[in-house]
Each structure stands twice: as C-alpha cells, then as structure tokens.
Design an enzyme around this catalytic site. Structure first.
Site, PDB file in Angstrom:
ATOM      1  N   SER A 195       5.385  -7.162   3.289  1.00  0.00           N
ATOM      2  CA  SER A 195       6.035  -7.356   4.503  1.00  0.00           C
ATOM      3  C   SER A 195       6.814  -8.547   4.400  1.00  0.00           C
ATOM      4  O   SER A 195       6.518  -9.633   3.829  1.00  0.00           O
ATOM      5  CB  SER A 195       4.957  -7.339   5.681  1.00  0.00           C
ATOM      6  OG  SER A 195       3.869  -8.292   5.259  1.00  0.00           O
ATOM      7  N   CYS A 202       9.458   1.832   3.474  1.00  0.00           N
ATOM      8  CA  CYS A 202      10.589   0.528   3.649  1.00  0.00           C
ATOM      9  C   CYS A 202      11.692   1.191   3.831  1.00  0.00           C
ATOM     10  O   CYS A 202      12.860   0.455   4.326  1.00  0.00           O
ATOM     11  CB  CYS A 202      10.576  -0.491   2.479  1.00  0.00           C
ATOM     12  SG  CYS A 202      11.196   0.204   1.116  1.00  0.00           S
ATOM     13  N   LYS A 262      -1.478  -7.244  -9.116  1.00  0.00           N
ATOM     14  CA  LYS A 262      -2.559  -7.467  -8.138  1.00  0.00           C
ATOM     15  C   LYS A 262      -1.831  -6.479  -7.099  1.00  0.00           C
ATOM     16  O   LYS A 262      -1.098  -6.706  -6.201  1.00  0.00           O
ATOM     17  CB  LYS A 262      -2.402  -8.918  -7.549  1.00  0.00           C
ATOM     18  CG  LYS A 262      -3.422  -9.156  -6.871  1.00  0.00           C
ATOM     19  CD  LYS A 262      -3.946  -8.434  -5.519  1.00  0.00           C
ATOM     20  CE  LYS A 262      -3.041  -8.702  -4.445  1.00  0.00           C
ATOM     21  NZ  LYS A 262      -3.321  -7.699  -3.260  1.00  0.00           N
ATOM     22  N   GLU A 264       9.647  -4.059  12.701  1.00  0.00           N
ATOM     23  CA  GLU A 264       9.152  -2.749  12.027  1.00  0.00           C
ATOM     24  C   GLU A 264       7.998  -2.353  12.362  1.00  0.00           C
ATOM     25  O   GLU A 264       6.882  -3.094  12.292  1.00  0.00           O
ATOM     26  CB  GLU A 264       8.849  -3.594  10.708  1.00  0.00           C
ATOM     27  CG  GLU A 264       8.597  -2.377   9.519  1.00  0.00           C
ATOM     28  CD  GLU A 264       8.479  -3.051   8.130  1.00  0.00           C
ATOM     29  OE1 GLU A 264       7.875  -4.044   8.119  1.00  0.00           O
ATOM     30  OE2 GLU A 264       8.915  -2.155   6.970  1.00  0.00           O
ATOM     31  N   PHE A 286       0.790  -1.164  -0.081  1.00  0.00           N
ATOM     32  CA  PHE A 286      -0.029  -0.075   0.070  1.00  0.00           C
ATOM     33  C   PHE A 286       0.758   1.282   0.000  1.00  0.00           C
ATOM     34  O   PHE A 286       0.510   2.467  -0.324  1.00  0.00           O
ATOM     35  CB  PHE A 286      -0.950  -0.115   1.219  1.00  0.00           C
ATOM     36  CG  PHE A 286      -0.183   0.366   2.562  1.00  0.00           C
ATOM     37  CD1 PHE A 286      -0.062   1.673   2.828  1.00  0.00           C
ATOM     38  CD2 PHE A 286       0.272  -0.491   3.308  1.00  0.00           C
ATOM     39  CE1 PHE A 286       0.560   2.205   4.215  1.00  0.00           C
ATOM     40  CE2 PHE A 286       0.980  -0.133   4.423  1.00  0.00           C
ATOM     41  CZ  PHE A 286       1.065   1.123   4.854  1.00  0.00           C
TER      42      PHE A 286
HETATM   43  P1  NAD Z   1       1.570  -6.834   3.129  1.00  0.00           P
HETATM   44  O1  NAD Z   1       2.504  -7.721   3.314  1.00  0.00           O
HETATM   45  O2  NAD Z   1       0.497  -6.620   4.013  1.00  0.00           O
HETATM   46  O3  NAD Z   1       0.957  -6.643   1.556  1.00  0.00           O
HETATM   47  C1  NAD Z   1       1.550  -6.722   0.409  1.00  0.00           C
HETATM   48  C2  NAD Z   1       0.644  -7.669  -0.564  1.00  0.00           C
HETATM   49  O4  NAD Z   1       0.612  -8.841  -0.441  1.00  0.00           O
HETATM   50  C3  NAD Z   1      -0.622  -6.879  -0.818  1.00  0.00           C
HETATM   51  O5  NAD Z   1      -0.719  -6.844  -2.308  1.00  0.00           O
HETATM   52  C4  NAD Z   1      -1.217  -7.949  -0.024  1.00  0.00           C
HETATM   53  O6  NAD Z   1      -2.744  -7.849  -0.626  1.00  0.00           O
HETATM   54  C5  NAD Z   1      -0.923  -9.224  -0.287  1.00  0.00           C
HETATM   55  N1  NAD Z   1      -1.026 -10.152   0.872  1.00  0.00           N
HETATM   56  C6  NAD Z   1      -1.165  -9.825   2.059  1.00  0.00           C
HETATM   57  N2  NAD Z   1      -1.493 -11.165   2.876  1.00  0.00           N
HETATM   58  C7  NAD Z   1      -1.098 -11.796   1.857  1.00  0.00           C
HETATM   59  C8  NAD Z   1      -0.753 -13.401   2.271  1.00  0.00           C
HETATM   60  N3  NAD Z   1      -0.955 -14.002   3.404  1.00  0.00           N
HETATM   61  N4  NAD Z   1      -0.627 -14.123   1.119  1.00  0.00           N
HETATM   62  C9  NAD Z   1      -0.581 -13.563  -0.082  1.00  0.00           C
HETATM   63  N5  NAD Z   1      -0.446 -12.174  -0.306  1.00  0.00           N
HETATM   64  C10 NAD Z   1      -0.838 -11.404   0.462  1.00  0.00           C
HETATM   65  O7  NAD Z   1       2.327  -5.399   3.094  1.00  0.00           O
HETATM   66  P2  NAD Z   1       1.932  -3.790   3.193  1.00  0.00           P
HETATM   67  O8  NAD Z   1       1.317  -3.640   4.655  1.00  0.00           O
HETATM   68  O9  NAD Z   1       0.823  -3.757   2.007  1.00  0.00           O
HETATM   69  O10 NAD Z   1       2.944  -2.925   2.870  1.00  0.00           O
HETATM   70  C11 NAD Z   1       3.885  -2.550   4.267  1.00  0.00           C
HETATM   71  C12 NAD Z   1       5.002  -3.813   4.092  1.00  0.00           C
HETATM   72  O11 NAD Z   1       5.794  -3.442   2.755  1.00  0.00           O
HETATM   73  C13 NAD Z   1       6.162  -3.223   5.173  1.00  0.00           C
HETATM   74  O12 NAD Z   1       6.561  -4.113   5.650  1.00  0.00           O
HETATM   75  C14 NAD Z   1       7.190  -2.620   3.949  1.00  0.00           C
HETATM   76  O13 NAD Z   1       8.702  -2.552   4.576  1.00  0.00           O
HETATM   77  C15 NAD Z   1       7.210  -3.456   3.011  1.00  0.00           C
HETATM   78  N6  NAD Z   1       7.841  -2.707   1.813  1.00  0.00           N
HETATM   79  C16 NAD Z   1       9.073  -3.022   1.166  1.00  0.00           C
HETATM   80  C17 NAD Z   1       9.631  -2.591   0.058  1.00  0.00           C
HETATM   81  C18 NAD Z   1      11.049  -3.026  -0.326  1.00  0.00           C
HETATM   82  O14 NAD Z   1      11.527  -2.562  -1.014  1.00  0.00           O
HETATM   83  N7  NAD Z   1      11.771  -3.985   0.687  1.00  0.00           N
HETATM   84  C19 NAD Z   1       8.920  -1.643  -0.300  1.00  0.00           C
HETATM   85  C20 NAD Z   1       7.827  -1.126   0.054  1.00  0.00           C
HETATM   86  C21 NAD Z   1       7.211  -1.767   1.116  1.00  0.00           C
END
Ligand code: NAD
Length: 461
Positions: free
Chosen positions: A208, A263, A155, A360, A131
């Site tokens: 995450s 991130c 997605k 985090e 997000f």
């Molecule tokens: P999230 O892991 O909750 O969701 C990310 C994506 O995964 C979404 O599209 C979500 O619908 C999907 N998802 C959620 N649960 C799932 C599951 N059980 N199985 C499969 N798909 C699933 O992350 P968020 O809250 O949207 O974003 C924040 C996180 O993203 C933070 O941990 C941040 O550090 C990380 N992030 C990392 C980078 C990087 O470059 N390393 C960049 C941006 C964000």
C-alpha cells in the site's frame, strides 16, 4: 512468535510460520552476504542455467502452487493458476539475463580511446511483498535479482507466507548455492530490520502507498537503492460506442476479479454520455449472478476478502457512502456463512470527488461516475492521487489515442479491462502508485538490480 495462516474461505488453520526477530534477520542477511562473492562470480550463463531448472520445476509444481495461493489468499483456482503462470513467465524472462545484462560499447570515442558500459550485481537485495499475489510478486523480484548475480532475502506478506515457503522449497532442488535465496517472515519490525541492515544494498517493495512511502524514506535515509510500488485507484472510461456485452464482462472482471483486491482493479467506471444508462442494468445483472465461495470449488467466481479487518474497512466505506446518500444499485446478496466474504456492490452517479471514487477500497465495490465528455472523464481520472492503470473502451481510434497520450498512469488499457504488462515490459505506475523511479520486471528491473559502470580505455601503440 508464530504467525498463524488460515484458509480465507473457511477460517481453517492451514499452517504457521515463525516471525523473524532482528537477530534472525541479521542471520539471513549474513547468509546472503556470505553467498554473494561466490554467486556473483559464477558466469551469468551458469547462473541462468539454474533458473531454467527453476522455471521447469515451477511448471511441475504449478498446480500445488495455485492451490496454495487459492487457500491462503482466497482467490479462485483459475485466478491462482493465471497468477502462477505470470510468475513463471517472470522466471523465463530472468533466464535471458546473459543478453539483458549486456552493456554498450563504442570504439574511438576520442583518438585511440574506446568506451564500454558494463552491468554488475549490487550485493544483497531484499524484497517485501503484499498478500494479493503470493506467488507472482515474489517471482517478479528474486529470480531477476539472482540471475543478475545478487543474493536475496524475501519477506512475504504475513497473510500469505506459505506460497513463498513453497517457492523457496522448489528452488532448493535447483542447485542454487546455500545463502543465495533466503526467506524471513514477519511484519513492520522485520521489514525495518532488513532496511536498516547495512549489508542490504537494495529494497524492492510492493504494497500500500503509506507503507511504500515509509519504506522508501527509510531506505533513502540509509542511502539505499529502493523501488516501492504502492496502491491504486483505477478508472475505466467507457464511451457510448462501446456500451455492450463485451465491455460489461470486462468491467465485471476488472471490478470484482480477486474480490476487487488487485492493484489493477477497475473500481471506478467513468461512463461517458449514454454509456451509463446502457451499462448500469447490465452490470447489476451480471454482478448479482457472481457465485461466491471457496476459491478451490470450480463453481466459484469470487472468493472471500483477505481478513476480517479488510471486510470491516469495506463495510465502512459502503455505510458511509449510503449515509451520505449515494445511490446503491446492488449490494448484499448471498454470502457463505464462514470466512470473510463481501458481496459485490455497485453505486451509481457517484460524486467523482467522494471517497468512494477516490480511495483505494480494495474490495468488490464498483463506483459508476457519469460524465458528458471524454475530456471530463480524463480530467476526473487525472485528479486521482494514484496513477497505476486506466482503461478506455471505445471503437473510436481518435478517442483511444487521445486517452493513451493524456491519461496520467503507468499502464494503459485500450478495450482491455486489466492492462497487466507481461514480464518483459515494466510494471508500475506514477504518482502515489510508486515511490522510486524504476518499476518491477522488464528492463527497469534489470537496471534496478544492477550497477552500471563505464570503462574508458586507451592502449599505448
Ligand atoms: P501492505 O502495505 O499492508 O503490506 C505489504 C508488505 O509490507 C507486507 O509484507 C507487510 O508485512 C509489510 N508492511 C506492512 N506494514 C508495514 C510497515 N509499517 N512497515 C514496513 N512494512 C510493512 O499491503 P497489502 O495489504 O499486503 O497489499 C495490498 C496493497 O498492495 C494495495 O494497496 C495494493 O494496491 C498494493 N499492491 C500494489 C501493486 C503494484 O504493482 N503497485 C501490486 C500489488 C499490490
């Protein structure tokens, strides 16, 4: 089923999208699979001609895109504009695909034998995005994948899907054949359907760490190519010779920009020697002045966090830290009545092994850890299970050099609070910040979205 999307600052409903069921995902993959043979055979210069058009079209819509990002994510309009700019740069990088995809050649590797290496697209690729960068992270993925000759199913996050709708809408005016770029919405079940579909060759994921690990494991079981970028906890080391106004403002930006939901957020300040005594009062003063509000209001310096769940998680960390006796220097403050706002919070003399310094939190919480030496500061940062980014502030070249060579992260900042690589460098970390070897954008992404083939040839004389 519909997912309702809200303005994160007001709670107002701003749209909705339909959740893709397994058969909807199969149809999207089907469209992508049907489009692949034709698209991959169009010469790369013609494919990238469409991407030049796309970059131009995104320029024209950049303010609308920034407004969409700001509303559905909550970040300030300036932050959203910067994000859209970074996203367009990723498309511009993808426009260089004719050179990026070039292989190597070596004549006479043996008597009368020549050898060349070539890069081919993989097929249908899928991207799953978080997000916090609703425009930039999708744009890290599909432009490069498509330029390389793949077709794509995106997605996006269910919390911020509307910007992806706009990105696809803008692409529709750029002559991409039907099925080259496809969009599905949903949560875990939609992602699992994408990974499980045998026609999907590669999965790009950003989110995450727990989910990144699960996505990687599921994709590997199906023997798919996968890059899964995870979470982060980034340590900002300040040496005593750099405890000044410029460092204070960089730390404020790193800790509280995007309400700490980046991130690359610098959420732990490791203050060496006297740096903590000088910086702590400056940081309190600056953080207390941050104006919270709607991202679209020009006076706003920090927007809301993404959801009530995020707010509850952040409050949980703060309450547990206070109950454990952590020294809270700043907290609370004026927050708007609507939306999901968290005020900036600073804790000092934080135990480097506490959850405040290790987890985090993904919110506007800065932990100050005090140390006596650079060695100790680097050791603290290196004990993190994450390894995304880390920065040092110093005027001492020797200290900066030692830091850059010994810190265990993928992205290093020297007198830069947010060490974000531009589109032509790889973006990603080490340890639990990445699952898979190849990072996003840069040449890593070109390698990820292409299959190498080596041709060894001999011609009879
Ligand atoms: P999230 O892991 O909750 O969701 C990310 C994506 O995964 C979404 O599209 C979500 O619908 C999907 N998802 C959620 N649960 C799932 C599951 N059980 N199985 C499969 N798909 C699933 O992350 P968020 O809250 O949207 O974003 C924040 C996180 O993203 C933070 O941990 C941040 O550090 C990380 N992030 C990392 C980078 C990087 O470059 N390393 C960049 C941006 C964000």
């Amino acid at each position: 089923m519909q997912l309702t999307v809200r303005d994160k600052a007001t709670g107002e409903r701003i749209g909705s999208v339909a959740v893709a069921r397994r058969d909807d995902v199969a149809r999207a993959v089907d469209r992508a699979a049907q489009a692949f043979p034709g698209w991959s055979q169009i010469p790369v210069v013609e494919r990238t001609r469409r991407l030049f058009r796309y970059a131009d079209a995104l320029e024209r819509y950049r303010e609308e895109l920034a407004l969409s990002v700001s509303r559905e994510n909550g970040k300030t309009l300036d932050d959203a504009r910067a994000e859209v700019r970074r996203g367009i740069e990723a498309v511009e990088f993808a426009c260089g695909m004719p050179s990026l995809m070039m292989g190597d050649a070596l004549p006479d590797v043996a008597r009368g034998i020549d050898s060349i290496s070539l890069r081919y697209p993989l097929g249908v690729c899928a991207g799953i995005t978080p997000f916090n960068f609703p425009a930039m992270i999708p744009l890290w993925m599909f432009p490069l994948a498509i330029a390389a000759g793949n077709t794509f199913v995106l997605k996006p996050s269910p919390q911020t899907p509307l910007t992806s709708e706009m990105l696809c809408e803008v692409a529709r005016g750029c002559d991409f054949p039907a099925g080259v770029l496809n969009l599905v919405h949903g949560e875990a079940a939609t992602v699992e359907a994408l990974i499980d579909d045998p026609r999907v060759a590669a999965i790009s994921f950003v989110g995450s760490s727990g989910v990144a690990r699960a996505v990687q494991e599921r994709a590997l079981r199906a023997h798919k190519r996968v890059q899964a970028l995870g979470g982060a906890k980034n340590y900002v080391i300040v040496m005593p010779d750099a405890a000044n106004d410029a460092t204070c403002s960089a730390v404020i930006g790193a800790a509280f920009g995007g309400a700490g939901q980046r991130c690359l957020a610098g959420s732990v300040l490791v203050a060496v020697g006297s740096a903590g005594d000088v910086l702590a009062p400056m940081l309190i003063d600056a953080a207390a002045k941050l104006r919270l509000g709607r991202g679209a209001d020009s006076a706003t310096e920090m927007g809301p966090v993404v959801s009530a769940e995020a707010l509850a998680r952040i409050r949980g960390y703060v309450e547990r830290a206070r109950a454990a006796g952590a020294e809270m220097l700043l907290g609370g403050g004026e927050i708007p009545n609507e939306g999901t706002f968290a005020a900036p919070i600073i804790f000092d003399r934080v135990d480097p092994e506490s959850e405040l310094a290790r987890d985090e939190i993904f919110g506007p919480v800065l932990a100050i850890v005090r140390t006596e030496s650079l060695d100790e500061a680097i050791a603290i940062a290196n004990r993190s299970r994450y390894g995304n980014a880390s920065s040092i502030f110093t005027r001492d070249g020797g200290a900066a050099r030692a830091f850059a060579s010994r810190i265990e992260v993928g992205m290093v900042g020297i007198n830069v609070g947010i060490a974000a690589p531009m589109a032509f460098f790889p973006f990603g970390g080490v340890k639990e910040s990445i699952f898979g070897d190849l990072r996003c954008h840069g040449k890593d992404a070109v390698a990820f979205y292409t299959q190498q083939r080596v041709v060894v040839s001999r011609w009879p004389s």
